[in-house]
Scaffold this active site. Structure first.
Site, PDB file in Angstrom:
ATOM      1  N   GLU A  57      22.908  79.347  46.119  1.00  0.00           N
ATOM      2  CA  GLU A  57      23.177  79.138  47.535  1.00  0.00           C
ATOM      3  C   GLU A  57      21.748  79.500  48.299  1.00  0.00           C
ATOM      4  O   GLU A  57      21.606  78.947  49.336  1.00  0.00           O
ATOM      5  CB  GLU A  57      24.497  79.552  48.245  1.00  0.00           C
ATOM      6  CG  GLU A  57      25.690  78.916  47.731  1.00  0.00           C
ATOM      7  CD  GLU A  57      26.293  79.387  46.625  1.00  0.00           C
ATOM      8  OE1 GLU A  57      25.409  80.031  45.606  1.00  0.00           O
ATOM      9  OE2 GLU A  57      27.408  79.096  46.371  1.00  0.00           O
ATOM     10  N   ALA A  64      29.670  73.236  45.343  1.00  0.00           N
ATOM     11  CA  ALA A  64      30.225  72.237  46.627  1.00  0.00           C
ATOM     12  C   ALA A  64      29.453  71.172  46.321  1.00  0.00           C
ATOM     13  O   ALA A  64      28.039  71.121  45.934  1.00  0.00           O
ATOM     14  CB  ALA A  64      29.825  73.076  47.701  1.00  0.00           C
ATOM     15  N   GLU A  67      32.023  80.187  41.373  1.00  0.00           N
ATOM     16  CA  GLU A  67      33.185  80.811  42.358  1.00  0.00           C
ATOM     17  C   GLU A  67      34.575  80.527  41.746  1.00  0.00           C
ATOM     18  O   GLU A  67      35.484  81.078  41.866  1.00  0.00           O
ATOM     19  CB  GLU A  67      33.110  80.281  43.850  1.00  0.00           C
ATOM     20  CG  GLU A  67      31.965  81.230  44.570  1.00  0.00           C
ATOM     21  CD  GLU A  67      31.404  80.781  45.962  1.00  0.00           C
ATOM     22  OE1 GLU A  67      31.341  79.394  46.047  1.00  0.00           O
ATOM     23  OE2 GLU A  67      31.366  81.422  46.753  1.00  0.00           O
ATOM     24  N   GLY A  82      29.655  77.027  44.185  1.00  0.00           N
ATOM     25  CA  GLY A  82      31.134  76.919  44.064  1.00  0.00           C
ATOM     26  C   GLY A  82      31.737  76.874  42.822  1.00  0.00           C
ATOM     27  O   GLY A  82      32.849  77.323  42.333  1.00  0.00           O
TER      28      GLY A  82
HETATM   29  N1  CAA Z   1      26.313  68.257  45.406  1.00  0.00           N
HETATM   30  C1  CAA Z   1      25.890  66.955  45.387  1.00  0.00           C
HETATM   31  N2  CAA Z   1      25.359  66.220  44.352  1.00  0.00           N
HETATM   32  C2  CAA Z   1      24.699  67.134  43.560  1.00  0.00           C
HETATM   33  C3  CAA Z   1      24.843  68.292  43.148  1.00  0.00           C
HETATM   34  C4  CAA Z   1      25.852  69.174  44.183  1.00  0.00           C
HETATM   35  N3  CAA Z   1      26.028  70.354  44.325  1.00  0.00           N
HETATM   36  N4  CAA Z   1      24.152  68.691  42.284  1.00  0.00           N
HETATM   37  C5  CAA Z   1      23.720  67.717  41.709  1.00  0.00           C
HETATM   38  N5  CAA Z   1      23.905  66.785  42.299  1.00  0.00           N
HETATM   39  C6  CAA Z   1      23.622  65.246  42.069  1.00  0.00           C
HETATM   40  C7  CAA Z   1      22.199  65.200  42.208  1.00  0.00           C
HETATM   41  O1  CAA Z   1      22.061  64.681  43.725  1.00  0.00           O
HETATM   42  C8  CAA Z   1      21.970  63.787  41.452  1.00  0.00           C
HETATM   43  O2  CAA Z   1      22.155  62.741  42.129  1.00  0.00           O
HETATM   44  P1  CAA Z   1      21.541  61.403  41.779  1.00  0.00           P
HETATM   45  O3  CAA Z   1      21.905  61.012  40.461  1.00  0.00           O
HETATM   46  O4  CAA Z   1      22.304  60.287  42.578  1.00  0.00           O
HETATM   47  O5  CAA Z   1      20.292  61.551  42.071  1.00  0.00           O
HETATM   48  C9  CAA Z   1      22.798  64.221  40.343  1.00  0.00           C
HETATM   49  O6  CAA Z   1      23.664  65.020  40.870  1.00  0.00           O
HETATM   50  C10 CAA Z   1      22.088  64.723  39.144  1.00  0.00           C
HETATM   51  O7  CAA Z   1      21.346  65.778  39.425  1.00  0.00           O
HETATM   52  P2  CAA Z   1      20.149  66.112  38.616  1.00  0.00           P
HETATM   53  O8  CAA Z   1      19.275  65.190  38.978  1.00  0.00           O
HETATM   54  O9  CAA Z   1      19.462  67.447  39.689  1.00  0.00           O
HETATM   55  O10 CAA Z   1      20.386  66.714  37.154  1.00  0.00           O
HETATM   56  P3  CAA Z   1      19.909  67.853  36.264  1.00  0.00           P
HETATM   57  O11 CAA Z   1      20.712  67.561  35.330  1.00  0.00           O
HETATM   58  O12 CAA Z   1      18.384  67.676  36.306  1.00  0.00           O
HETATM   59  O13 CAA Z   1      20.289  69.292  37.201  1.00  0.00           O
HETATM   60  C11 CAA Z   1      21.938  70.867  37.980  1.00  0.00           C
HETATM   61  C12 CAA Z   1      21.629  69.332  37.364  1.00  0.00           C
HETATM   62  C13 CAA Z   1      21.291  71.821  37.596  1.00  0.00           C
HETATM   63  C14 CAA Z   1      23.286  70.850  38.436  1.00  0.00           C
HETATM   64  C15 CAA Z   1      21.212  70.421  39.409  1.00  0.00           C
HETATM   65  O14 CAA Z   1      21.511  69.171  40.038  1.00  0.00           O
HETATM   66  C16 CAA Z   1      21.474  71.518  40.515  1.00  0.00           C
HETATM   67  O15 CAA Z   1      20.739  72.636  40.588  1.00  0.00           O
HETATM   68  N6  CAA Z   1      22.502  71.218  41.541  1.00  0.00           N
HETATM   69  C17 CAA Z   1      22.625  72.067  42.649  1.00  0.00           C
HETATM   70  C18 CAA Z   1      23.153  73.309  42.538  1.00  0.00           C
HETATM   71  C19 CAA Z   1      23.747  73.913  43.537  1.00  0.00           C
HETATM   72  O16 CAA Z   1      22.764  74.214  44.583  1.00  0.00           O
HETATM   73  N7  CAA Z   1      24.676  74.359  43.811  1.00  0.00           N
HETATM   74  C20 CAA Z   1      25.273  75.179  44.966  1.00  0.00           C
HETATM   75  C21 CAA Z   1      25.776  74.322  45.866  1.00  0.00           C
HETATM   76  S1  CAA Z   1      26.064  75.085  47.467  1.00  0.00           S
HETATM   77  C22 CAA Z   1      27.739  75.897  47.278  1.00  0.00           C
HETATM   78  O17 CAA Z   1      28.400  75.474  45.959  1.00  0.00           O
HETATM   79  C23 CAA Z   1      28.237  76.707  48.193  1.00  0.00           C
HETATM   80  C24 CAA Z   1      29.552  77.274  47.995  1.00  0.00           C
HETATM   81  O18 CAA Z   1      29.671  78.404  47.764  1.00  0.00           O
HETATM   82  C25 CAA Z   1      30.758  76.451  48.225  1.00  0.00           C
END
Ligand code: CAA
Length: 693
Positions: free
Chosen positions: A124, A62, A104, A101
């Site tokens: 999450e 998400a 999912e 998500g």
């Molecule tokens: N939402 C919004 N922005 C996100 C994002 C997300 N889920 N994941 C990454 N980004 C953004 C970061 O903020 C970053 O933005 P900037 O360049 O502006 O700083 C950019 O994407 C790149 O991210 P990273 O610098 O972290 O890049 P990376 O290659 O080192 O890592 C990643 C990539 C493994 C995807 C890491 O970003 C990560 O772990 N993201 C979060 C994943 C997460 O927690 N997902 C679950 C979300 S909750 C959910 O999904 C609830 C549900 O059930 C619906």
């Protein structure tokens, strides 16, 4: 469609998600994905659909930045219903990461193929929530609750191979991900009858339920203080007891409650703050890091040894330098012992231990630093010593080598002035134990070359550290604020509190240790020596050291540690000593509530944080929060000191500080101008914009 490109391979449609950088499921991407599914479902020329992704992620989950805002249609569950309910097979072609998500989405598909390097997970829990779009219902149906629950409880992703073993994906593609996904889609289209995850019950056997309940009981004890872990148990249990629609509704209700909780807000704040902190103001993307193929670390004490281990762990050869053979032998033995412990605990194989040790070359004399691309000095914390080392290094280090000091307090330009290449000199402040703590304060003095700063940031990442670039100034950010807390703790003792009461206030807040237990662990003599060198005194702390009570290593400090105990016991002699100091200072001791103690410990830190921001030593309030999270074990769900202060209200903090300043006559407790201004405007630190990013 803005974020989804539709193409066709025979009678299979390929919906390629393209929302850089990581395909987070923003409102726009959800809208386009739903539109793509509907369009393909109604197209007689299409038999099946593959959801693929451009870029480095399938879907990172998400869009976290949308949390806490009013939902924008279509919400993700609606998109997933359309995918799972589609009469034509939908197959996920997973590359990079499928997280939250994103996984999912894949679970709602009828088939899943993962690229060999892909990672799949439901992280999450780390954001203080639970999966909110069917993860808690579909993952147990696909792989069994006993396997799904631990995956969601840890939040750690699994590899493509691991996913295949779990039954989470149908196949792993070594090279041709899209071709394999298309082939699977074609097979499913011909097979009649689609495998819908939501319809399955075969994995939810009585034995699986029993195993899940066992794990849930354990988690109920070990994670009792995590509301989202408790919610996760409830949601997964619903997968066994309720039909899909009902389970989904329960999950959604739990998710919506958690997402507005302060704890989740704090964790989300830290997620973005950590990423923001890596951006160095005023340095453009055109500035590239210098190449680091080999390093040298000067000083094989606890700190230097730990830093050398960071390089070895990252596969970078490092020369560890001491002045004498006996000292380097000791240092190497200490490192070997730490690796051996990891082998014994099972977290490191013997082979890797040997490989890592082989990457560390012990040496005597600074001459061994000649070939290094970066030299990190971790010698004795004294300006004269540092200047001498840097003066000698100037003649030895190769041109273009980055010269870094690991000093925790000292002035970097003064150290740099000992060389004829101050542009190559900066601070790289590791935290103890350096091989464990993730924070790296990168100290950027005026005059250092931009590419040197960028090199330090890139290297930090390679070493698995979280870099925060800070300005030069005594104690930089973290230790400068810590000093305020240390002073506050001493003040509290003299005013009437006892060590265990002060410590309890901080552990009650969520820290693993309070300041006095911490001082006893680190050794009270360290602070004593620093105070003496700066001509400072602290009546109680000095008296404790004069008595030789240096902490755990001497069997007593602020607490007693009989027979090598690791947890201290109250010491009547220490308590009498404290009362005597109060009396000598003419203080009538009084009792403090835990809330009062907490405020007196944390408010001065926040105040110092405000000064640090005003002076530009830290760029953003979030940088300070990240420093305290990764350098000082600030409880993550409290979001860091500046985020915490915003939650309390800066007007309340400013008023408390002003009252304390009046009570003690200490000008350091006067609210900082920035704090005063924000408080008067009814704003928080979060309202501050980063200085030109
Ligand atoms: N939402 C919004 N922005 C996100 C994002 C997300 N889920 N994941 C990454 N980004 C953004 C970061 O903020 C970053 O933005 P900037 O360049 O502006 O700083 C950019 O994407 C790149 O991210 P990273 O610098 O972290 O890049 P990376 O290659 O080192 O890592 C990643 C990539 C493994 C995807 C890491 O970003 C990560 O772990 N993201 C979060 C994943 C997460 O927690 N997902 C679950 C979300 S909750 C959910 O999904 C609830 C549900 O059930 C619906």
């Amino acid at each position: 469609m803005e974020f989804v490109r539709l193409s066709q391979n025979g009678r299979v449609a390929i919906a390629t998600l393209d929302s850089p950088p990581v395909n987070a499921l923003s409102a726009g991407l959800r809208r386009d994905l739903l539109a793509a599914i509907r369009q393909c479902a109604g197209d007689a020329g299409i038999d099946a659909i593959v959801i693929a992704a451009a870029g480095r992620a399938f879907i990172a989950g998400a869009d976290i930045s949308e949390f806490g805002r009013p939902p924008v249609q279509p919400i993700l569950p609606e998109v997933l219903d359309a995918i799972e309910g589609c009469a034509k097979p939908v197959v996920a072609a997973i590359q990079g990461v499928a997280l939250g998500g994103g996984l999912e989405v894949a679970l709602a598909c009828h088939g899943r193929v993962a690229a060999a390097g892909a990672k799949l997970g439901l992280p999450e829990i780390k954001l203080g929530i639970i999966p909110g779009a069917g993860g808690t219902q579909r993952l147990p149906r696909l792989i069994g609750g006993a396997k799904a629950f631990p995956m969601m409880l840890s939040g750690e992703p699994v590899s493509a191979r691991g996913a295949l073993e779990l039954g989470l994906v149908d196949a792993v593609a070594e090279t041709e991900l899209l071709a394999e996904a298309v082939a699977l889609a074609e097979r499913l289209a011909k097979s009649g009858g689609l495998p819908r995850t939501g319809d399955r019950t075969d994995k939810l056997s009585a034995a699986d339920r029993e195993a899940f309940e066992g794990l849930a009981a354990q988690a109920g004890k070990s994670s009792a203080d995590m509301p989202n872990a408790m919610a996760l148990i409830e949601a997964v249990r619903a997968a066994y007891t309720a039909p899909l629609a009902e389970g989904l509704a329960q999950e959604r209700a739990l998710f919506l409650k958690l997402v507005v909780d302060e704890r989740s807000k704090a964790l989300r704040h830290l997620f973005f703050a950590e990423r923001e902190a890596a951006k160095v103001p005023g340095i453009g993307a055109a500035v590239k890091p210098r190449k680091i193929a080999g390093a040298a670390v000067i000083g094989a004490g606890t700190m230097g040894g730990g830093i050398a281990m960071c390089f070895a762990n990252a596969g970078i050869p490092v020369t560890l330098i001491e002045t004498q053979q006996a000292q380097i032998d000791n240092g190497m033995n200490r490192i070997a012992a730490i690796y051996d412990m990891s082998v014994k605990r099972g977290s490191l194989t013997q082979e890797r231990r040997d490989q890592r040790l082989a990457l560390i070359t012990p040496a005597v004399g600074l001459g061994a630093a000649a070939g290094a691309d970066i030299v990190i000095e971790a010698a004795f914390e004294e300006m004269g010593v540092k200047q001498q080392i840097f003066g000698e290094l100037d003649a030895i280090a190769k041109p273009g080598a980055v010269l870094a000091s690991n000093t925790s307090y000292l002035d970097i330009p003064t150290i740099a002035a000992a060389t004829r290449r101050p542009k190559d000199v900066l601070g790289m402040h590791f935290f103890s134990p350096a091989n464990v703590m993730k924070l790296l304060e990168i100290v950027r003095p005026t005059g250092v070359a931009d590419d040197v700063v960028v090199t330090a940031v890139a290297l930090a990442r390679e070493l698995g550290k979280v870099p925060v670039v800070v300005g030069n100034g005594f104690g930089f950010v973290g230790n400068r604020m810590l000093e305020q807390r240390t002073r506050a703790a001493e003040r509290l003792l003299i005013a009437g509190a006892l060590p265990h009461e002060v410590d309890a206030a901080l552990t009650g807040f969520g820290f693993k240790m309070g300041p006095f237990a911490m001082a006893d662990l680190a050794g009270n003599d360290i602070g004593w020596r620093t105070r003496k060198s700066r001509g400072k005194t602290a009546a109680v702390a000095d008296a404790i050291c004069e008595a030789g009570w240096f902490g755990q290593k001497t069997g007593r400090g602020y607490y007693l540690y009989p027979e090598g105990a690791r947890t201290g016991q109250r010491d009547p002699e220490v308590e009498a000593l404290i009362a005597k100091v109060s009396q000598e200072q003419g203080v009538t001791r009084r009792s403090f509530t835990q809330e009062e103690i907490l405020a007196r410990l944390l408010d001065p830190m926040v105040n110092e944080g405000a000064r640090i921001l005003e002076e530009g030593i830290a760029t953003r309030p979030g940088d300070i929060d990240v420093i305290w999270l990764y350098g000082y074990n600030w409880p993550a769900w409290r979001g860091g000191p500046m985020h915490w202060a915003d939650g309390v209200g800066l007007d309340a903090i400013a008023a408390r500080l002003a009252a304390q300043a009046a009570e003690t006559g200490d000008p350091a407790l006067e609210p900082a101008p920035l704090l005063r201004r924000l408080a008067a405007e009814g704003k928080g630190f979060a309202s501050l914009k980063a200085a030109a990013a």
